[in-house]
Design an enzyme around this catalytic site. Structure first.
Site, PDB file in Angstrom:
ATOM      1  N   ASP A   1      -4.393   0.987  -9.287  1.00 13.40           N
ATOM      2  CA  ASP A   1      -3.854   2.343  -9.078  1.00 13.40           C
ATOM      3  C   ASP A   1      -4.074   3.241 -10.302  1.00 13.40           C
ATOM      4  O   ASP A   1      -4.414   4.415 -10.170  1.00 13.40           O
ATOM      5  CB  ASP A   1      -2.348   2.281  -8.764  1.00 13.40           C
ATOM      6  CG  ASP A   1      -2.084   1.922  -7.303  1.00 13.40           C
ATOM      7  OD1 ASP A   1      -3.010   2.053  -6.479  1.00 13.40           O
ATOM      8  OD2 ASP A   1      -0.957   1.500  -6.996  1.00 13.40           O
TER       9      ASP A   1
ATOM     10  N   LYS B   1       4.213  -4.961  -3.111  1.00 15.84           N
ATOM     11  CA  LYS B   1       3.395  -4.981  -4.332  1.00 15.84           C
ATOM     12  C   LYS B   1       4.004  -5.810  -5.468  1.00 15.84           C
ATOM     13  O   LYS B   1       3.268  -6.360  -6.274  1.00 15.84           O
ATOM     14  CB  LYS B   1       3.177  -3.549  -4.837  1.00 15.84           C
ATOM     15  CG  LYS B   1       2.166  -2.750  -4.038  1.00 15.84           C
ATOM     16  CD  LYS B   1       2.098  -1.334  -4.615  1.00 15.84           C
ATOM     17  CE  LYS B   1       0.853  -0.610  -4.168  1.00 15.84           C
ATOM     18  NZ  LYS B   1       0.677   0.666  -4.884  1.00 15.84           N
TER      19      LYS B   1
HETATM   20  P1  NAP Z   1       8.696   4.617  -5.303  1.00 15.47           P
HETATM   21  O1  NAP Z   1       8.504   3.455  -6.217  1.00 15.47           O
HETATM   22  O2  NAP Z   1       9.562   4.461  -4.097  1.00 15.47           O
HETATM   23  O3  NAP Z   1       9.261   5.848  -6.203  1.00 15.47           O
HETATM   24  C1  NAP Z   1       9.669   7.047  -5.577  1.00 15.47           C
HETATM   25  C2  NAP Z   1      10.057   8.052  -6.656  1.00 15.47           C
HETATM   26  O4  NAP Z   1      10.446   9.279  -5.994  1.00 15.47           O
HETATM   27  C3  NAP Z   1      11.264   7.608  -7.489  1.00 15.47           C
HETATM   28  O5  NAP Z   1      11.062   8.017  -8.824  1.00 15.47           O
HETATM   29  C4  NAP Z   1      12.402   8.388  -6.835  1.00 15.47           C
HETATM   30  O6  NAP Z   1      13.480   8.649  -7.694  1.00 15.47           O
HETATM   31  C5  NAP Z   1      11.708   9.681  -6.496  1.00 15.47           C
HETATM   32  N1  NAP Z   1      12.455  10.435  -5.492  1.00 15.47           N
HETATM   33  C6  NAP Z   1      12.751  10.079  -4.223  1.00 15.47           C
HETATM   34  N2  NAP Z   1      13.485  11.042  -3.625  1.00 15.47           N
HETATM   35  C7  NAP Z   1      13.656  12.029  -4.542  1.00 15.47           C
HETATM   36  C8  NAP Z   1      14.329  13.283  -4.522  1.00 15.47           C
HETATM   37  N3  NAP Z   1      14.988  13.723  -3.433  1.00 15.47           N
HETATM   38  N4  NAP Z   1      14.274  14.046  -5.641  1.00 15.47           N
HETATM   39  C9  NAP Z   1      13.637  13.618  -6.743  1.00 15.47           C
HETATM   40  N5  NAP Z   1      12.991  12.435  -6.825  1.00 15.47           N
HETATM   41  C10 NAP Z   1      13.001  11.649  -5.726  1.00 15.47           C
HETATM   42  O7  NAP Z   1       7.299   5.146  -4.762  1.00 15.47           O
HETATM   43  P2  NAP Z   1       5.854   5.057  -5.460  1.00 15.47           P
HETATM   44  O8  NAP Z   1       5.128   3.878  -4.941  1.00 15.47           O
HETATM   45  O9  NAP Z   1       6.002   5.236  -6.914  1.00 15.47           O
HETATM   46  O10 NAP Z   1       5.145   6.340  -4.807  1.00 15.47           O
HETATM   47  C11 NAP Z   1       5.516   7.642  -5.220  1.00 15.47           C
HETATM   48  C12 NAP Z   1       4.586   8.684  -4.616  1.00 15.47           C
HETATM   49  O11 NAP Z   1       3.255   8.429  -5.058  1.00 15.47           O
HETATM   50  C13 NAP Z   1       4.552   8.671  -3.092  1.00 15.47           C
HETATM   51  O12 NAP Z   1       4.478  10.003  -2.649  1.00 15.47           O
HETATM   52  C14 NAP Z   1       3.263   7.949  -2.767  1.00 15.47           C
HETATM   53  O13 NAP Z   1       2.684   8.389  -1.556  1.00 15.47           O
HETATM   54  C15 NAP Z   1       2.378   8.351  -3.938  1.00 15.47           C
HETATM   55  N6  NAP Z   1       1.326   7.353  -4.235  1.00 15.47           N
HETATM   56  C16 NAP Z   1       0.040   7.750  -4.115  1.00 15.47           C
HETATM   57  C17 NAP Z   1      -0.973   6.860  -4.394  1.00 15.47           C
HETATM   58  C18 NAP Z   1      -2.390   7.327  -4.259  1.00 15.47           C
HETATM   59  O14 NAP Z   1      -3.303   6.482  -4.209  1.00 15.47           O
HETATM   60  N7  NAP Z   1      -2.650   8.619  -4.246  1.00 15.47           N
HETATM   61  C19 NAP Z   1      -0.687   5.551  -4.800  1.00 15.47           C
HETATM   62  C20 NAP Z   1       0.656   5.167  -4.928  1.00 15.47           C
HETATM   63  C21 NAP Z   1       1.672   6.091  -4.625  1.00 15.47           C
HETATM   64  P3  NAP Z   1      14.772   7.678  -7.702  1.00 15.47           P
HETATM   65  O15 NAP Z   1      14.460   6.581  -8.670  1.00 15.47           O
HETATM   66  O16 NAP Z   1      15.876   8.574  -8.172  1.00 15.47           O
HETATM   67  O17 NAP Z   1      14.994   7.179  -6.300  1.00 15.47           O
END
Ligand code: NAP
Length: 274
Positions: free
Chosen positions: A100, A63
């Site tokens: 999004d 992305k």
């Molecule tokens: P990302 O950029 O990889 O961010 C992941 C986040 O999760 C970071 O803030 C990370 O913190 C945190 N995290 C990971 N492991 C953790 C732990 N053990 N304890 C606490 N925090 C933790 O991913 P993203 O694209 O933002 O996506 C995040 C979530 O949103 C995913 O579950 C994804 O499926 C969902 N999502 C849904 C949609 C939808 O259309 N519904 C769209 C986009 C994303 P750190 O910075 O400390 O690693």
């Protein structure tokens, strides 16, 4: 024709969503999966125009990188720092968008048609791509106070620093106390997702009037949402965000602004059970 580029991409529900609409609106088109390995992103994106596609979605992990290969990027997507949609203009130019945040706000309005961003403090857990898109849209919708808490504190600080003083970063250890007086709690971490442990948070201080939302849609009800629902909070899962973000892209490619019907929702829920 359109599709989604990502790596891995086999799990994506986007083909099920877009092909449902193609059938519903009797269009002559198709939406496919494009597994594009890191390192091949630029070549694949150049191929969109050469193949005559209407455009495509971009998903994890491309992305951010994909934005560099656009001829024009929507200002909203620029602020989000990532694109999730490419539209090929009639002149062949590649335009990048990010829907999004649009999808997220629509999902809140579905749960609470009178929802307003300025009702009270908003607490966001996580500071990754989803959090960034959501913060930008909440600010534009009139949010007056947003608290960002992330496991890695520097990422929360970096994100908060991009906005005015209505966005602050708090330490991850403060996540339980940060809920006092919150009107909206949003989980954008991966905690609670299928295969991951539940989010470690204590809801005691969260007002019962607060809306609780989770960007996760597998499972549909995360342990966070289940705990919030049990104590009387209204909850919103990530499915609405997923379904609604697809609408403006479909409109740009196929010329119809599609509806999120109960039939579509149930069809996608069926795919989540597999
Ligand atoms: P990302 O950029 O990889 O961010 C992941 C986040 O999760 C970071 O803030 C990370 O913190 C945190 N995290 C990971 N492991 C953790 C732990 N053990 N304890 C606490 N925090 C933790 O991913 P993203 O694209 O933002 O996506 C995040 C979530 O949103 C995913 O579950 C994804 O499926 C969902 N999502 C849904 C949609 C939808 O259309 N519904 C769209 C986009 C994303 P750190 O910075 O400390 O690693």
């Amino acid at each position: 024709m359109a599709g989604v580029m990502g790596w891995p991409v086999a799990h994506s529900r986007s083909p099920a969503i877009h092909n449902h609409w193609i059938r519903q609106y009797n269009l002559n088109g198709a939406y496919g999966l494009f597994p594009v390995e890191p390192g091949n992103v630029e070549t694949a994106i150049r191929g969109i125009r050469a193949l005559g596609l209407a455009g495509c979605n971009i998903t994890i992990p491309h992305k951010v990188e994909a934005m560099a290969y656009m001829d024009w990027v929507d200002p909203l997507a620029k602020r989000m720092g990532a694109i999730n949609t490419i539209v090929v203009n009639p002149d062949g130019a590649l335009h990048g968008f990010n829907h999004d945040g649009f999808g997220y706000l629509k999902s809140l309005h579905e749960a609470q048609p009178n929802w307003r961003a300025d009702t009270g403090p908003i607490v966001i857990l996580g500071a990754g791509g989803a959090a960034r898109a959501i913060v930008v849209c909440l600010i534009d919708a009139g949010a007056t106070e947003i608290r960002i808490l992330n496991r890695s504190p520097d990422k929360a600080k970096e994100l908060a620093a991009e906005f005015d003083k209505q966005v602050t970063a708090l330490d991850w250890s403060e996540r339980h106390d940060a809920l006092t007086d919150a009107a909206l709690l949003i989980n954008t971490t991966n905690q609670g997702m299928h295969g991951q442990p539940a989010l470690d948070i204590e809801l005691t201080q969260l007002p019962i009037t607060a809306l609780v939302s989770d960007a996760i849609y597998v499972p549909l009800e995360t342990p966070l949402l289940s705990a919030a629902r049990a104590r009387g909070n209204t909850t919103v899962n990530g499915l609405g965000m997923l379904l609604h973000q697809a609408r403006p892209a479909f409109n740009a490619w196929f010329g119809v602004m599609p509806e999120v019907s109960t039939e579509l929702r149930n069809a996608i829920i069926d795919t989540l059970k597999n």
